[in-house]
Design a protein around this motif. Sequence first.
Motif: not given
Length: 722
Positions: A328-354
Amino acid sequence: MRWRLWFLVMIVLAAAACGPQRPQAAQVLPTLALLPSNYRLEDAERIAREFLQQWQNGDFAAMHRLLSLAAQDAYPLTNFETFYQNTNDALSFQSVSTSDGTGIFREQDSVAIYNYNATFATRLLGSFTDANRNLMLVVDETANEWRIAWTPDTIFDGMTNGAYVRAELNVPNRANIYDSAGNVLADQNGAMVRINVIRDSIPDYPNCLATIATALNQEVTDVQARLEARPSFWVVEMGIIEPATYTRDRAQLEALCAAQFENVPARRYPNGTLAPHILGYVGFPTEAEIPDLEAAGFNQASIVGRAGIELTWDETLRGQPGGRLVLVTSEGQVIRELTRVAVQPAQSLWLTLDSELQATVERILVETYRQARGGWAENSLGASVVVMDANTGAIRAMVSYPFFDNNAYNTFPTMGREAASRLIERYQSDPAHPEVNRPVQGVYPLGSVMKTVSAAAVADSGVYALDERYTCVGIWNRDITRYDWNDGHGTLTLPQSLTHSCNPYYYEVGYQLDQVDPWILPTYATRLGFGGSSGLSDLIEETGFIPDPDWMRTVRGETWTFSESVNMAIGQGFMGVTPLQVARWFAAIANDGDLPRPYLVESTGLLGDSITPAMITELTPTGLRPEVLAMIRQGLCDVTREGGTADFVFRNSPLQSIGVCGKTGTAQAGGPSTPSHAWFASYAPRDNPEIIVVAMVETAGQGSEIAAPIARQVLEAYFDMD
């Protein structure tokens, strides 16, 4: 390309002209009339390769020595190192490796270009390759060799004029935890606020530091050090504050710091004290954990599980971060993207508890202790209740009393840090140790519930015939004089010995087993699930302890005698078990001989997406003969009926319509003045058993008087017979 490289040479030489002058004559720009025919292209390639090798070695000083003298003047070593260090910090840099590109060629006789590829390994976003990079070399006549014509563009093309690398991480929200019916037990709906500032934009630096320090409850020097560790034009995350602090300090932070704010979701347990020992809580990682977390894409400010299921299922609940690295420039504007990695979403849990049953069991324990004030409750520090599926090991409720509010332990407690600190101090000074998960971490003598194990051992091993009878006269004195809890029960069969819990019957069982082989009873106890892990992987558990002749000899330096087997036969002596182990053994009694592996997490997945089972029922056969199990069941099912030790507890219960089979236990826990632990282990219905309920109350008295009534209430609630 030719004019651009020539232009860069001009910049380097011009920069040198502005810096301190060396005593040597000024360098002359190479021309076609001054061809450096003695400077070979192979030498330029050697210098380029050495520069890149030193970069891979992390030796900035060696790299700097290979720069042209003009570049060294323009970028002294300290500045040179700062460029690389700041970039490395932004990259979460681990290493760099280079490989050949198209090779080296002369741009001019005194200018060469080495083309190569660079692969960067980063902690947060993995590895990426920046291909087709050009390293410029010039003939430095003062140094009399090829040198690197270095500018910030050498790090990444486009970094000249204050541009810099910025990491834009995208950390997935921590996933929710639900009960078996889909009710929320843990979510990210708590709200916090992050403070961001840019040092160059701060109107009043000294007062800004003081205001941030007050808001974050930190030292001014710590705030200043964190802010000044980054370039002055960077957006720096200063910390996270509570909503109340944000409301109080927002105006000053904006006026003195030009602060910017972001909403930050925070962990929350909506039901307060419901199942805190099971759910656990979250917090910051320890120093020892940070390297592994960074390797997984997190950083030291990440929130991770610290206890309970939040800890054991942390990787599932937190997902995998993604994001991108940008120039990015000194003002924060993007010049170019070096790399990108996709997010792997967190998974919820369902318990045996009542959760409704869990809450009901908690209320039963609270009310039981309230009613016993001034009586046994004054001596009892806590209690356990386990409710488990007899056929699968799924835990429907598991309560450790007293409880605590796990919201207080979160990194950003929604109740506020001050209130949370008061609660934690109270919990940690409480002699009842409310933080201990008693059903899986409490280890106790089992008392008369152990008679079920002794009965299985003596009958299954063949030491007693199935129709063996023994006359209980109330006294037994093969070693010392031992007494029954009453004046004797007369002549009893094995099932009757369980129904009436005759102590002399089991003193004799322990003695006879030991006479045949002192290893029989310890071996059966271990085989039936005691003295080892229950297999529960969702929580940290204690294994309990079953002594044997080898342990007695090697640890205590003593010889095993039949008295040890006699003590163990009635659940006393050196042995210790957990309530969960008892539930597992009673499940095996109920389901014809298989020990189920207990579990709390039923399934995982994304809400609204496909749900994946987290556990397949695992059963470990005990190998007990069916007729032995049938005999034990007969004795247990008569405990709650006429003449049994818990008859008076269940006599008027609607549970009689389905039948409850159980065993009372009263285990000595100290000297004569210390009340006994109270146990009641049970299953229901009598035919086609469905559920296991184990109740254990510390230093409270008789199992039939204290623990059995608790189990009755829990069973009535489970079968909707309130």
